[in-house]
Enzyme design. Structure first.
Site, PDB file in Angstrom:
ATOM      1  N   LEU A  13       1.259  -1.136  -0.091  1.00  0.00           N
ATOM      2  CA  LEU A  13       0.077   0.175   0.115  1.00  0.00           C
ATOM      3  C   LEU A  13       0.832   1.697  -0.116  1.00  0.00           C
ATOM      4  O   LEU A  13       1.729   1.563   0.951  1.00  0.00           O
ATOM      5  CB  LEU A  13      -1.113  -0.046   1.002  1.00  0.00           C
ATOM      6  CG  LEU A  13      -1.767  -0.752   1.704  1.00  0.00           C
ATOM      7  CD1 LEU A  13      -2.828  -0.800   2.523  1.00  0.00           C
ATOM      8  CD2 LEU A  13      -1.901  -1.542  -0.190  1.00  0.00           C
ATOM      9  N   ALA A  14       0.610   1.866  -1.119  1.00  0.00           N
ATOM     10  CA  ALA A  14       1.584   3.265  -1.067  1.00  0.00           C
ATOM     11  C   ALA A  14       1.026   4.162  -1.994  1.00  0.00           C
ATOM     12  O   ALA A  14       1.731   5.251  -2.422  1.00  0.00           O
ATOM     13  CB  ALA A  14       3.158   2.628  -1.997  1.00  0.00           C
ATOM     14  N   ALA A  15      -0.360   4.477  -1.355  1.00  0.00           N
ATOM     15  CA  ALA A  15      -1.372   5.459  -2.368  1.00  0.00           C
ATOM     16  C   ALA A  15      -1.010   6.961  -1.206  1.00  0.00           C
ATOM     17  O   ALA A  15      -1.329   8.342  -1.995  1.00  0.00           O
ATOM     18  CB  ALA A  15      -2.401   5.155  -2.654  1.00  0.00           C
ATOM     19  N   ARG A  20       3.365  14.570   6.626  1.00  0.00           N
ATOM     20  CA  ARG A  20       3.961  15.424   7.654  1.00  0.00           C
ATOM     21  C   ARG A  20       5.488  14.736   7.751  1.00  0.00           C
ATOM     22  O   ARG A  20       6.482  16.011   7.957  1.00  0.00           O
ATOM     23  CB  ARG A  20       3.995  14.445   8.981  1.00  0.00           C
ATOM     24  CG  ARG A  20       2.537  14.842   9.680  1.00  0.00           C
ATOM     25  CD  ARG A  20       2.247  14.119  11.003  1.00  0.00           C
ATOM     26  NE  ARG A  20       2.044  13.126  10.885  1.00  0.00           N
ATOM     27  CZ  ARG A  20       2.013  11.672  11.388  1.00  0.00           C
ATOM     28  NH1 ARG A  20       3.438  11.680  12.390  1.00  0.00           N
ATOM     29  NH2 ARG A  20       1.606  10.192  11.494  1.00  0.00           N
ATOM     30  N   GLY A  85      -8.692   5.432   2.941  1.00  0.00           N
ATOM     31  CA  GLY A  85      -8.105   4.067   4.081  1.00  0.00           C
ATOM     32  C   GLY A  85      -7.209   2.774   3.034  1.00  0.00           C
ATOM     33  O   GLY A  85      -7.464   2.581   2.421  1.00  0.00           O
ATOM     34  N   ASN A 175      -0.348  -3.088  16.564  1.00  0.00           N
ATOM     35  CA  ASN A 175      -0.837  -4.582  15.320  1.00  0.00           C
ATOM     36  C   ASN A 175       0.553  -3.767  14.121  1.00  0.00           C
ATOM     37  O   ASN A 175       1.023  -2.321  14.116  1.00  0.00           O
ATOM     38  CB  ASN A 175      -2.065  -3.916  14.079  1.00  0.00           C
ATOM     39  CG  ASN A 175      -1.876  -3.764  13.015  1.00  0.00           C
ATOM     40  OD1 ASN A 175      -1.518  -4.968  12.540  1.00  0.00           O
ATOM     41  ND2 ASN A 175      -2.431  -3.142  12.396  1.00  0.00           N
ATOM     42  N   ASN A 233       6.650   8.955   8.859  1.00  0.00           N
ATOM     43  CA  ASN A 233       5.475   9.822   8.758  1.00  0.00           C
ATOM     44  C   ASN A 233       6.601  10.643   8.228  1.00  0.00           C
ATOM     45  O   ASN A 233       5.977  12.207   8.190  1.00  0.00           O
ATOM     46  CB  ASN A 233       5.020   9.510   9.643  1.00  0.00           C
ATOM     47  CG  ASN A 233       4.540   8.359   9.767  1.00  0.00           C
ATOM     48  OD1 ASN A 233       3.735   8.007   8.883  1.00  0.00           O
ATOM     49  ND2 ASN A 233       3.881   6.776  10.978  1.00  0.00           N
ATOM     50  N   TYR A 372      41.943  18.509 -16.219  1.00  0.00           N
ATOM     51  CA  TYR A 372      40.660  18.448 -17.031  1.00  0.00           C
ATOM     52  C   TYR A 372      41.106  17.467 -17.880  1.00  0.00           C
ATOM     53  O   TYR A 372      41.263  18.149 -19.081  1.00  0.00           O
ATOM     54  CB  TYR A 372      39.958  19.593 -16.923  1.00  0.00           C
ATOM     55  CG  TYR A 372      39.148  19.158 -17.470  1.00  0.00           C
ATOM     56  CD1 TYR A 372      37.448  18.079 -17.074  1.00  0.00           C
ATOM     57  CD2 TYR A 372      37.967  18.728 -18.536  1.00  0.00           C
ATOM     58  CE1 TYR A 372      36.753  17.686 -16.819  1.00  0.00           C
ATOM     59  CE2 TYR A 372      37.326  18.729 -19.225  1.00  0.00           C
ATOM     60  CZ  TYR A 372      36.829  17.947 -18.595  1.00  0.00           C
ATOM     61  OH  TYR A 372      34.724  18.014 -19.091  1.00  0.00           O
ATOM     62  N   TYR A 393      34.896  21.303 -25.238  1.00  0.00           N
ATOM     63  CA  TYR A 393      34.129  22.252 -25.484  1.00  0.00           C
ATOM     64  C   TYR A 393      33.974  23.502 -26.343  1.00  0.00           C
ATOM     65  O   TYR A 393      35.132  24.155 -25.997  1.00  0.00           O
ATOM     66  CB  TYR A 393      32.895  22.830 -24.101  1.00  0.00           C
ATOM     67  CG  TYR A 393      30.948  23.094 -23.944  1.00  0.00           C
ATOM     68  CD1 TYR A 393      30.362  21.939 -25.201  1.00  0.00           C
ATOM     69  CD2 TYR A 393      30.837  24.177 -23.872  1.00  0.00           C
ATOM     70  CE1 TYR A 393      29.169  23.481 -25.286  1.00  0.00           C
ATOM     71  CE2 TYR A 393      29.788  24.900 -23.299  1.00  0.00           C
ATOM     72  CZ  TYR A 393      28.848  24.685 -24.645  1.00  0.00           C
ATOM     73  OH  TYR A 393      28.036  24.497 -24.667  1.00  0.00           O
TER      74      TYR A 393
HETATM   75  C1  UD1 Z   1      -1.574   1.220   9.652  1.00  0.00           C
HETATM   76  C2  UD1 Z   1      -2.320   0.352  10.607  1.00  0.00           C
HETATM   77  C3  UD1 Z   1      -2.324   0.406  11.884  1.00  0.00           C
HETATM   78  C4  UD1 Z   1      -0.623  -0.339  11.155  1.00  0.00           C
HETATM   79  C5  UD1 Z   1       0.230   0.745  11.222  1.00  0.00           C
HETATM   80  C6  UD1 Z   1       0.847  -0.134  11.122  1.00  0.00           C
HETATM   81  C7  UD1 Z   1      -4.862   0.705   9.392  1.00  0.00           C
HETATM   82  C8  UD1 Z   1      -6.150   1.587   9.429  1.00  0.00           C
HETATM   83  N1  UD1 Z   1      -4.320   0.766  10.345  1.00  0.00           N
HETATM   84  O1  UD1 Z   1      -1.793   2.869  10.562  1.00  0.00           O
HETATM   85  O2  UD1 Z   1      -2.911  -0.492  12.524  1.00  0.00           O
HETATM   86  O3  UD1 Z   1      -0.686  -0.293  13.562  1.00  0.00           O
HETATM   87  O4  UD1 Z   1      -0.439   1.177  10.062  1.00  0.00           O
HETATM   88  O5  UD1 Z   1       2.756   0.543   9.943  1.00  0.00           O
HETATM   89  O6  UD1 Z   1      -4.560   0.314   8.488  1.00  0.00           O
HETATM   90  N2  UD1 Z   1      -2.604   3.964   2.381  1.00  0.00           N
HETATM   91  C9  UD1 Z   1      -3.322   3.816   0.866  1.00  0.00           C
HETATM   92  N3  UD1 Z   1      -4.464   4.548   0.271  1.00  0.00           N
HETATM   93  C10 UD1 Z   1      -5.050   4.752   1.553  1.00  0.00           C
HETATM   94  C11 UD1 Z   1      -4.577   4.908   2.978  1.00  0.00           C
HETATM   95  C12 UD1 Z   1      -3.041   4.660   3.522  1.00  0.00           C
HETATM   96  O7  UD1 Z   1      -2.652   3.227   0.448  1.00  0.00           O
HETATM   97  O8  UD1 Z   1      -6.093   5.253   1.311  1.00  0.00           O
HETATM   98  C13 UD1 Z   1      -1.160   3.836   2.779  1.00  0.00           C
HETATM   99  C14 UD1 Z   1      -0.128   4.508   2.941  1.00  0.00           C
HETATM  100  O9  UD1 Z   1       0.430   5.205   1.747  1.00  0.00           O
HETATM  101  C15 UD1 Z   1       0.788   3.461   3.741  1.00  0.00           C
HETATM  102  C16 UD1 Z   1       0.037   2.540   4.169  1.00  0.00           C
HETATM  103  O10 UD1 Z   1      -1.166   2.720   3.315  1.00  0.00           O
HETATM  104  O11 UD1 Z   1       1.579   2.715   3.128  1.00  0.00           O
HETATM  105  C17 UD1 Z   1      -0.845   2.591   5.427  1.00  0.00           C
HETATM  106  O12 UD1 Z   1      -0.996   3.641   5.899  1.00  0.00           O
HETATM  107  P1  UD1 Z   1      -0.970   4.989   7.108  1.00  0.00           P
HETATM  108  O13 UD1 Z   1      -2.696   5.979   6.753  1.00  0.00           O
HETATM  109  O14 UD1 Z   1      -0.061   5.130   7.035  1.00  0.00           O
HETATM  110  O15 UD1 Z   1      -1.724   4.107   7.914  1.00  0.00           O
HETATM  111  P2  UD1 Z   1      -0.709   4.401   9.931  1.00  0.00           P
HETATM  112  O16 UD1 Z   1      -2.029   4.847  10.581  1.00  0.00           O
HETATM  113  O17 UD1 Z   1       0.907   4.172  10.156  1.00  0.00           O
HETATM  114 CA    CA Z   2       2.333   4.493   8.870  1.00  0.00          CA
END
Ligand code: UD1
Ligand code: CA
Length: 472
Positions: A13-15, A20, A85, A175, A233, A372, A393
């Site tokens: 997940l990287a969206a 911050r 999310g 988690n 973050n 050079y 040059y």
């Molecule tokens: C998340 C978990 C948390 C866990 C933590 C560990 C959730 C709700 N929470 O929190 O339980 O302890 O990771 O690191 O899952 N992302 C998307 N699309 C979105 C939102 C997020 O791709 O719509 C990606 C972000 O880019 C990131 C990852 O998901 O790489 C995690 O999202 P982030 O917002 O960092 O969640 P945490 O607050 O770290």
């Molecule tokens: Ca995170």
């Protein structure tokens, strides 16, 4: 051969934007030891033996996609246009993961996660035959993290810190954000996830509870090393994570024979390859896909990026070498700068205050001082006098200089390119070479010297006469 772990695909997940970071660049492309943050989870997943990977991209997705196409071809790219999310992100990828029996979900912002940890999760998940598994950590200070609540009936719930009530906040099991789901039950529950109380997001953590309630077992793998969970973050997190990764990388190289005078001031990128018995003085940085052979010595405060350094070569510090190669027993520096595919052959030398760009220096050839050399080929055994410059040059384009083998180039020679000098030729010091020099010839091109006899005494007499006139 298809194995059981081929049935596990990995979704990263990287969206997210990473507000911050205060940067126009998406968080997963921020630089960590000169690789993007997301390099690390990709590499961990790959090293854990999972072949099928996809990334969910959104904020700055074009940039992330361009990086993947270049460095991770074959990795799927899934767009999540609006970031609602982690469950919303996983749902965006359903068409992709439903082709596999299991899907591992990993955050793109946890670069310290180790392949062995992911492998262990895969093995335990497959062995337990449970419908979902995830990694948790036990910690003294759980504040800010999601808590893992193990309920009396065996059910499991993951509660976000912001959503937690007092008795949940007292839980010390947190988690990791790394899960494996069997895809059929995941499909069944993911549509049922509701927005969270605190942030109004769809959380993948809810899938764990829902699977436990309706679809089957939840298997928790408790991990000891909580430092792996460190997410990035903020800029401070980047610095802390970079230091931890660097320490891990240097320890690994030292185990394999690196001699490092000061590990705390040495920086080595994750893709660097070192043969045993390389020696590094303090303050060295080695980045990119550099390869250094055994017996090489890298001097203090040198910066090497995408270099190939041969056996027993010496880089005297500080020198800066990028995108270049240095042969066996060759010597560079101090204060040398090699770039743009400079190639120093075996036993060659680029000495003090020498810049070499896009040039080949033949075996045993020497450029010892203050030169050079650009867009040039220098033959074997040639010696280049101090202060020599290739004028490559002409104000419009770059031109090449070719200097043969065993030449003697006098100090302060200017080669006005394009120009050619044959083998065994020489130039007189201070010459400006604008015409080709045949093999074996001497090029002299400078005004002839006149000596004015008795110059000092004449000047003295003139001064005294002037002084007398002024006084009178
Ligand atoms: C998340 C978990 C948390 C866990 C933590 C560990 C959730 C709700 N929470 O929190 O339980 O302890 O990771 O690191 O899952 N992302 C998307 N699309 C979105 C939102 C997020 O791709 O719509 C990606 C972000 O880019 C990131 C990852 O998901 O790489 C995690 O999202 P982030 O917002 O960092 O969640 P945490 O607050 O770290
Ligand atoms: Ca995170």
């Amino acid at each position: 051969m298809s194995t059981e772990s081929d049935s596990v695909a990995a979704l990263i997940l990287a969206a997210g934007r990473g507000v911050r970071m205060h940067s126009g660049k998406p968080k997963v492309l921020q630089s960590l030891l000169e690789e993007p943050v997301v390099y690390y989870p990709l590499k961990a997943v790959q090293d854990a033996g999972l072949k099928n990977m996809a990334l969910v991209v959104g904020y700055g997705g074009e940039q992330v996609e361009a990086y993947l196409r270049k460095e991770w071809p074959g990795t799927g790219v899934i767009w999540q246009a609006e970031q609602l999310g982690t469950a919303h992100a996983v749902m965006a990828a359903e068409e992709w993961w439903k082709n596999y029996r299991h899907v591992m979900v990993v955050s793109g912002d946890v670069p310290l996660i180790q392949a062995a940890t992911l492998r262990d999760l895969v093995d335990k998940h497959l062995r337990a035959k449970s419908e979902s598994s995830f990694i948790s950590y036990l910690t003294d200070d759980p504040s800010g993290h999601s808590r893992v609540a193990r309920l009396a009936d065996g059910a499991v719930r993951i509660i976000e810190d912001k959503d937690a009530i007092e008795e949940e906040l007292a839980i010390h099991e947190i988690n990791s954000g790394i899960y494996i789901f069997e895809t059929a039950p995941l499909s069944a529950v993911i549509k049922k996830i509701c927005r969270s109380k605190a942030l109004g997001e769809y959380n993948i953590t809810d899938a764990v509870a829902l699977i436990g309630e309706t679809e089957g077992d939840v298997n928790i793998v408790v991990n000891e090393d909580r430092s792996e969970l460190l997410g990035v973050n903020t800029p401070n997190d980047l610095a802390v994570t970079a230091e931890a990764l660097n320490r891990r990388i240097i320890s690994r190289h030292m185990r394999d024979g690196l001699k490092c005078m000061d590990p705390r001031s040495t920086w080595i990128g994750p893709q660097v390859k070192l043969e045993p018995d390389v020696f590094m003085e303090p303050g060295v940085q080695v980045w990119g896909k550099s390869v250094i052979a055994s017996g090489a010595r890298i001097g203090a405060y040198s910066i090497l990026r995408d270099v190939v350094i041969g056996k027993d070569a010496t880089v005297l510090g500080p020198s800066v070498v990028s995108d270049s190669s240095i042969g066996r027993n060759a010597e560079v520096g101090p204060f040398a700068c090699l770039r743009g595919k400079a190639r120093l052959s075996d036993g060659a030398k680029a000495g003090r205050f020498v810049e070499i760009k896009s040039s080949e220096i033949g075996a045993g050839a020497k450029v010892p001082h203050l030169s050079y050399i650009g867009d040039t080929e220098i033959g074997e055994g040639t010696n280049i006098g101090a202060g020599t410059i290739t004028c490559n040059y002409d104000g419009r384009k770059k031109n090449r200089t070719k200097i043969g083998a065993r030449c003697f180039v006098g100090s302060d020679t200017m080669f006005v390119a394009p120009v050619y000098m044959g083998d065994d030729a020489s130039t007189a010091a201070g010459s400006v070479v604008t015409k080709d020099v045949p093999p074996g010839a001497l090029a002299i091109s400078r005004p002839r010297q006149d000596n004015v006899a008795n110059w000092s005494s004449r000047v003295k007499i003139e001064r005294e006469e002037k002084k007398d006139n002024e006084e009178n």
